[in-house]
Scaffold this active site. Structure first.
Site, PDB file in Angstrom:
ATOM      1  N   HIS A  11       0.605  -1.500  -4.679  1.00  0.00           N
ATOM      2  CA  HIS A  11       1.630  -0.436  -4.065  1.00  0.00           C
ATOM      3  C   HIS A  11       1.526  -0.864  -2.476  1.00  0.00           C
ATOM      4  O   HIS A  11       2.422  -0.663  -1.686  1.00  0.00           O
ATOM      5  CB  HIS A  11       1.561   0.897  -4.531  1.00  0.00           C
ATOM      6  CG  HIS A  11       2.751   1.628  -3.794  1.00  0.00           C
ATOM      7  ND1 HIS A  11       4.004   1.636  -4.280  1.00  0.00           N
ATOM      8  CD2 HIS A  11       2.662   2.523  -2.669  1.00  0.00           C
ATOM      9  CE1 HIS A  11       4.558   2.401  -3.379  1.00  0.00           C
ATOM     10  NE2 HIS A  11       3.935   2.838  -2.338  1.00  0.00           N
ATOM     11  N   HIS A  15       1.465   2.238   6.712  1.00  0.00           N
ATOM     12  CA  HIS A  15       2.726   2.014   7.590  1.00  0.00           C
ATOM     13  C   HIS A  15       2.235   1.863   9.136  1.00  0.00           C
ATOM     14  O   HIS A  15       3.060   1.099   9.809  1.00  0.00           O
ATOM     15  CB  HIS A  15       3.660   3.195   7.239  1.00  0.00           C
ATOM     16  CG  HIS A  15       3.770   3.490   5.756  1.00  0.00           C
ATOM     17  ND1 HIS A  15       4.174   2.285   5.087  1.00  0.00           N
ATOM     18  CD2 HIS A  15       3.528   4.528   5.135  1.00  0.00           C
ATOM     19  CE1 HIS A  15       4.500   3.006   3.721  1.00  0.00           C
ATOM     20  NE2 HIS A  15       3.866   3.977   3.735  1.00  0.00           N
TER      21      HIS A  15
HETATM   22 ZN   LIG Z   1       4.754   3.527  -0.525  1.00  0.00          ZN
END
Ligand SMILES: [Zn+2]
Length: 311
Positions: A240, A267
């Site tokens: 993931h 991120h």
């Molecule tokens: Zn994600």
């Protein structure tokens, strides 16, 4: 050649954090349009919707630990774009307008598989414009106290990821993948977000993750996976993270010809890496992909049958 979706594609679901119903519609877009989101729930001038459009670009990203959040010059925001971005990157969609009637992209099953399935079921249209790629010419690296990420030159797109969690249910996981020939769809697309039970409880107490369930996230506690049915792959968490990285890297505005190496990154670190890359003269160049180069990009050779392999 660049691609767009063959027709409108609709996804109905809920926002991960708000839990509110949200509808997202992908609409075909012309050559050179790129990927642009549009908030249809915010009032705008009918003749000029720029105030509610948010380009899917690295320089529109606002720092956020939980997801990838973008904001335009008018302050209009959209969060949790990373999984639809991964699906678009993995299917080689260059141009699309994405209308969303709320502040979050629907979380659906927590992976990119429903998006990939919708896109490949609708089909892609080849367009009259050559595919552009972002070629990495020099290694660029960013490092924080807990994470590292770098982009290195490569003649294909590769992702290399390492995670190390104290929770025995996750632990240490490493994976390397060359992203061409449907690898994203076969290997990564159905891998879900993961989190600790304690973190879910904390977020819930603070009015977040209200759309999160034990189905659309892999929830772990110590050495136990609490989600019914367990993991979709024994190393679903690292897969993931690779899915997230592919989606976040697609904010470069083109597929990347290079190798991404992430160590416990996420991120914010991937976005910092793109910002450093674009600020480093001589580290990158946009190139027109010839047939050989295009065959090495993530969208090359993808078919809907690949999705069945991932299940
Ligand atoms: Zn994600």
């Amino acid at each position: 050649m660049q691609s767009t979706v063959a027709k409108q594609i609709r996804f109905d679901g809920a926002g991960l954090h708000s839990g509110a119903p949200v509808r997202m519609v992908l609409t075909p877009a012309p050559v050179g349009h790129g990927i642009v989101f549009l908030r249809s729930d915010i009032e705008a001038d009918a003749a000029d919707t720029r105030s509610v459009r948010i380009p899917a670009r690295w320089d529109a990203v606002v720092p956020s630990q939980l997801c990838t959040l973008i904001r335009n010059e008018d302050g209009v925001e959209l969060s949790t774009i990373e999984h639809i971005m991964a699906a678009l990157a993995g299917c080689g969609v260059a141009n699309v307008l994405i209308t969303v009637d709320g502040p979050e992209v629907p979380i659906l099953d927590g992976s990119a598989a429903p998006f990939v399935d919708g896109i490949l079921a609708a089909g892609l249209v080849r367009q009259e414009g050559p595919t552009r790629a972002l070629k990495i010419l020099k290694t660029v690296e960013v490092e924080t106290e807990t994470a590292k990420a770098r982009l290195e030159p490569s003649d294909t797109m590769e992702i290399d990821f390492h995670i190390d969690f104290a929770d025995p249910a996750i632990g240490v996981q490493d994976k390397h993948l060359v992203m061409a020939n449907g690898a994203f769809v076969r290997e990564l697309s159905n891998c879900r977000t993961f989190c600790r039970k304690a973190d879910v409880d904390y977020m819930r107490e603070h009015g977040l993750a209200l759309g999160g369930t034990f189905e659309n996230a892999v929830v772990v506690e110590g050495d136990a996976v609490l989600s019914p049915g367990g993991l979709r792959h024994s190393d679903e968490p690292v897969r993931h993270k690779m899915l997230d990285a592919l989606g976040d890297l697609y904010l470069a505005g083109a597929p990347i010809l290079g190798r991404y190496v992430g160590e416990k990154s996420g991120h914010a670190v991937t976005n910092a890496l793109l910002r450093k890359l674009f600020a480093t003269p001589g580290a990158w160049a946009y190139v027109t992909a010839d047939a050989k180069t295009a065959s090495r990009l993530p969208g090359a050779g993808v078919s809907r049958a690949d999705l069945a392999v991932c299940a």
